[in-house]
Design a protein around this motif. Sequence first.
Motif, PDB file in Angstrom:
ATOM      1  N   GLU A  34       0.853  -1.192   0.000  1.00  0.00           N
ATOM      2  CA  GLU A  34       0.000   0.000   0.000  1.00  0.00           C
ATOM      3  C   GLU A  34       0.883   1.234   0.000  1.00  0.00           C
ATOM      4  OE1 GLU A  34      -2.863   0.207   3.171  1.00  0.00           O
ATOM      5  OE2 GLU A  34      -4.047  -1.427   2.340  1.00  0.00           O
ATOM      6  N   SER A  35       1.954   1.180   0.789  1.00  0.00           N
ATOM      7  CA  SER A  35       2.950   2.240   0.836  1.00  0.00           C
ATOM      8  C   SER A  35       4.254   1.616   1.322  1.00  0.00           C
ATOM      9  CB  SER A  35       2.527   3.354   1.797  1.00  0.00           C
ATOM     10  OG  SER A  35       3.559   4.315   1.899  1.00  0.00           O
ATOM     11  N   THR A  36       5.370   2.047   0.747  1.00  0.00           N
ATOM     12  CA  THR A  36       6.669   1.552   1.197  1.00  0.00           C
ATOM     13  C   THR A  36       7.321   2.535   2.169  1.00  0.00           C
ATOM     14  OG1 THR A  36       7.718   2.477  -0.763  1.00  0.00           O
ATOM     15  CG2 THR A  36       7.103   0.143  -0.853  1.00  0.00           C
ATOM     16  N   THR A  37       6.585   3.589   2.525  1.00  0.00           N
ATOM     17  CA  THR A  37       7.070   4.556   3.514  1.00  0.00           C
ATOM     18  C   THR A  37       6.035   4.716   4.615  1.00  0.00           C
ATOM     19  OG1 THR A  37       8.317   5.783   1.840  1.00  0.00           O
ATOM     20  CG2 THR A  37       7.836   6.938   3.890  1.00  0.00           C
ATOM     21  N   MET A  38       6.492   4.570   5.843  1.00  0.00           N
ATOM     22  CA  MET A  38       5.633   4.786   7.002  1.00  0.00           C
ATOM     23  C   MET A  38       6.019   6.131   7.597  1.00  0.00           C
ATOM     24  SD  MET A  38       3.186   3.554   8.809  1.00  0.00           S
ATOM     25  CE  MET A  38       3.140   1.906   8.114  1.00  0.00           C
ATOM     26  N   ASP A  39       5.122   7.103   7.474  1.00  0.00           N
ATOM     27  CA  ASP A  39       5.384   8.447   7.976  1.00  0.00           C
ATOM     28  C   ASP A  39       4.740   8.598   9.354  1.00  0.00           C
ATOM     29  OD1 ASP A  39       5.842  11.113   8.452  1.00  0.00           O
ATOM     30  OD2 ASP A  39       5.027  11.806   6.529  1.00  0.00           O
ATOM     31  N   TYR A  40       5.571   8.639  10.380  1.00  0.00           N
ATOM     32  CA  TYR A  40       5.084   8.819  11.739  1.00  0.00           C
ATOM     33  C   TYR A  40       4.673  10.260  11.992  1.00  0.00           C
ATOM     34  CZ  TYR A  40       6.558   4.218  13.448  1.00  0.00           C
ATOM     35  OH  TYR A  40       6.678   2.871  13.672  1.00  0.00           O
ATOM     36  N   GLY A  41       5.121  11.176  11.137  1.00  0.00           N
ATOM     37  CA  GLY A  41       4.870  12.587  11.401  1.00  0.00           C
ATOM     38  C   GLY A  41       5.607  12.980  12.667  1.00  0.00           C
ATOM     39  N   LYS A  42       5.008  13.866  13.452  1.00  0.00           N
ATOM     40  CA  LYS A  42       5.573  14.221  14.753  1.00  0.00           C
ATOM     41  C   LYS A  42       4.865  13.363  15.805  1.00  0.00           C
ATOM     42  CE  LYS A  42       6.887  18.915  13.557  1.00  0.00           C
ATOM     43  NZ  LYS A  42       8.302  18.767  13.515  1.00  0.00           N
ATOM     44  N   ILE A  43       5.647  12.570  16.503  1.00  0.00           N
ATOM     45  CA  ILE A  43       5.105  11.643  17.501  1.00  0.00           C
ATOM     46  C   ILE A  43       5.791  11.923  18.829  1.00  0.00           C
ATOM     47  CG2 ILE A  43       6.744   9.843  16.778  1.00  0.00           C
ATOM     48  CD1 ILE A  43       4.612   7.764  17.533  1.00  0.00           C
ATOM     49  N   GLU A  44       5.005  11.983  19.906  1.00  0.00           N
ATOM     50  CA  GLU A  44       5.559  12.301  21.216  1.00  0.00           C
ATOM     51  C   GLU A  44       6.406  11.160  21.766  1.00  0.00           C
ATOM     52  OE1 GLU A  44       2.426  13.427  23.920  1.00  0.00           O
ATOM     53  OE2 GLU A  44       2.540  15.522  23.272  1.00  0.00           O
ATOM     54  N   LYS A  45       7.435  11.548  22.494  1.00  0.00           N
ATOM     55  CA  LYS A  45       8.304  10.592  23.176  1.00  0.00           C
ATOM     56  C   LYS A  45       7.451   9.678  24.048  1.00  0.00           C
ATOM     57  CE  LYS A  45      12.114  10.396  26.450  1.00  0.00           C
ATOM     58  NZ  LYS A  45      13.041  11.166  27.279  1.00  0.00           N
ATOM     59  N   GLY A  46       7.707   8.378  23.967  1.00  0.00           N
ATOM     60  CA  GLY A  46       6.976   7.395  24.760  1.00  0.00           C
ATOM     61  C   GLY A  46       5.655   6.961  24.152  1.00  0.00           C
ATOM     62  N   SER A  47       5.321   7.493  22.980  1.00  0.00           N
ATOM     63  CA  SER A  47       4.061   7.119  22.309  1.00  0.00           C
ATOM     64  C   SER A  47       4.149   5.719  21.722  1.00  0.00           C
ATOM     65  CB  SER A  47       3.751   8.101  21.183  1.00  0.00           C
ATOM     66  OG  SER A  47       3.487   9.375  21.699  1.00  0.00           O
ATOM     67  N   ASP A  48       2.992   5.218  21.337  1.00  0.00           N
ATOM     68  CA  ASP A  48       2.899   3.907  20.701  1.00  0.00           C
ATOM     69  C   ASP A  48       3.532   3.983  19.315  1.00  0.00           C
ATOM     70  OD1 ASP A  48       2.182   1.437  19.700  1.00  0.00           O
ATOM     71  OD2 ASP A  48       0.044   1.858  19.640  1.00  0.00           O
ATOM     72  N   GLY A  49       4.595   3.246  19.099  1.00  0.00           N
ATOM     73  CA  GLY A  49       5.293   3.247  17.813  1.00  0.00           C
ATOM     74  C   GLY A  49       4.920   2.087  16.916  1.00  0.00           C
ATOM     75  N   ILE A  50       3.791   1.432  17.191  1.00  0.00           N
ATOM     76  CA  ILE A  50       3.384   0.269  16.396  1.00  0.00           C
ATOM     77  C   ILE A  50       2.689   0.735  15.118  1.00  0.00           C
ATOM     78  CG2 ILE A  50       1.939  -1.795  16.311  1.00  0.00           C
ATOM     79  CD1 ILE A  50       2.375  -2.066  19.335  1.00  0.00           C
ATOM     80  N   ARG A  51       3.144   0.200  13.998  1.00  0.00           N
ATOM     81  CA  ARG A  51       2.557   0.506  12.694  1.00  0.00           C
ATOM     82  C   ARG A  51       2.550  -0.773  11.859  1.00  0.00           C
ATOM     83  NH1 ARG A  51       2.031   4.293  15.480  1.00  0.00           N
ATOM     84  NH2 ARG A  51       2.247   6.493  15.020  1.00  0.00           N
ATOM     85  N   THR A  52       1.747  -0.765  10.783  1.00  0.00           N
ATOM     86  CA  THR A  52       1.600  -1.953   9.944  1.00  0.00           C
ATOM     87  C   THR A  52       1.790  -1.598   8.476  1.00  0.00           C
ATOM     88  OG1 THR A  52       0.042  -2.902  11.518  1.00  0.00           O
ATOM     89  CG2 THR A  52       0.044  -3.837   9.312  1.00  0.00           C
ATOM     90  N   PHE A  53       2.655  -2.345   7.797  1.00  0.00           N
ATOM     91  CA  PHE A  53       2.784  -2.291   6.342  1.00  0.00           C
ATOM     92  C   PHE A  53       1.881  -3.383   5.781  1.00  0.00           C
ATOM     93  CE2 PHE A  53       6.880  -0.393   7.503  1.00  0.00           C
ATOM     94  CZ  PHE A  53       6.964   0.653   6.601  1.00  0.00           C
ATOM     95  N   THR A  54       0.984  -3.009   4.863  1.00  0.00           N
ATOM     96  CA  THR A  54       0.076  -3.969   4.244  1.00  0.00           C
ATOM     97  C   THR A  54       0.496  -4.178   2.791  1.00  0.00           C
ATOM     98  OG1 THR A  54      -1.700  -3.200   5.675  1.00  0.00           O
ATOM     99  CG2 THR A  54      -2.350  -4.454   3.740  1.00  0.00           C
ATOM    100  N   PHE A  55       0.421  -5.418   2.320  1.00  0.00           N
ATOM    101  CA  PHE A  55       0.820  -5.725   0.947  1.00  0.00           C
ATOM    102  C   PHE A  55      -0.106  -6.753   0.331  1.00  0.00           C
ATOM    103  CE2 PHE A  55       3.121  -8.588   3.737  1.00  0.00           C
ATOM    104  CZ  PHE A  55       2.917  -9.818   3.137  1.00  0.00           C
ATOM    105  N   LYS A  56       0.012  -6.873  -0.991  1.00  0.00           N
ATOM    106  CA  LYS A  56      -0.797  -7.834  -1.749  1.00  0.00           C
ATOM    107  C   LYS A  56       0.120  -8.632  -2.665  1.00  0.00           C
ATOM    108  CE  LYS A  56      -4.772  -8.164  -4.825  1.00  0.00           C
ATOM    109  NZ  LYS A  56      -5.873  -7.439  -5.466  1.00  0.00           N
ATOM    110  N   ASN A  57      -0.149  -9.921  -2.772  1.00  0.00           N
ATOM    111  CA  ASN A  57       0.543 -10.763  -3.747  1.00  0.00           C
ATOM    112  C   ASN A  57      -0.141 -10.526  -5.092  1.00  0.00           C
ATOM    113  OD1 ASN A  57       1.561 -12.734  -5.427  1.00  0.00           O
ATOM    114  ND2 ASN A  57       1.228 -14.425  -4.014  1.00  0.00           N
TER     115      ASN A  57
END
Length: 132
Positions: A34-57
Amino acid sequence: MKNLLIILFTGLFSSASVAQNNSVQDPLTTIEFESTTMDYGKIEKGSDGIRTFTFKNTGNNPLKIYKIYSSCKCDILSKPEKPIAPGGTGEIKIKYETKKVGPIVKTITVYANINQNPIPLRLKGEVIPKNN
């Protein structure tokens, strides 16, 4: 004679390690993220850093994710362990550690049974001090 044996042994060892890293027997397919770049933007220290890359065969053969390497203190929380059927989707879940303030410029590298090996997935953004 000794040099010839060393060359033969090295060639056999190299071929075996390539086959283990990128199974030559697996037919190639294609992948589309879907995207090969995960843009966190500005995220506060100690925030949840979990993100998901989604793809299709997007190919005609099952997709196998062999290995995923990280250039950062990122954890690979989950990745497909079983092959993804043609037309199927999958996810790679990561966690970026947000304990340090500063820019996020990191790469996660995905190896699979595809022509365009490896695929770099980029993380960007900035960890900022927490507002009290």
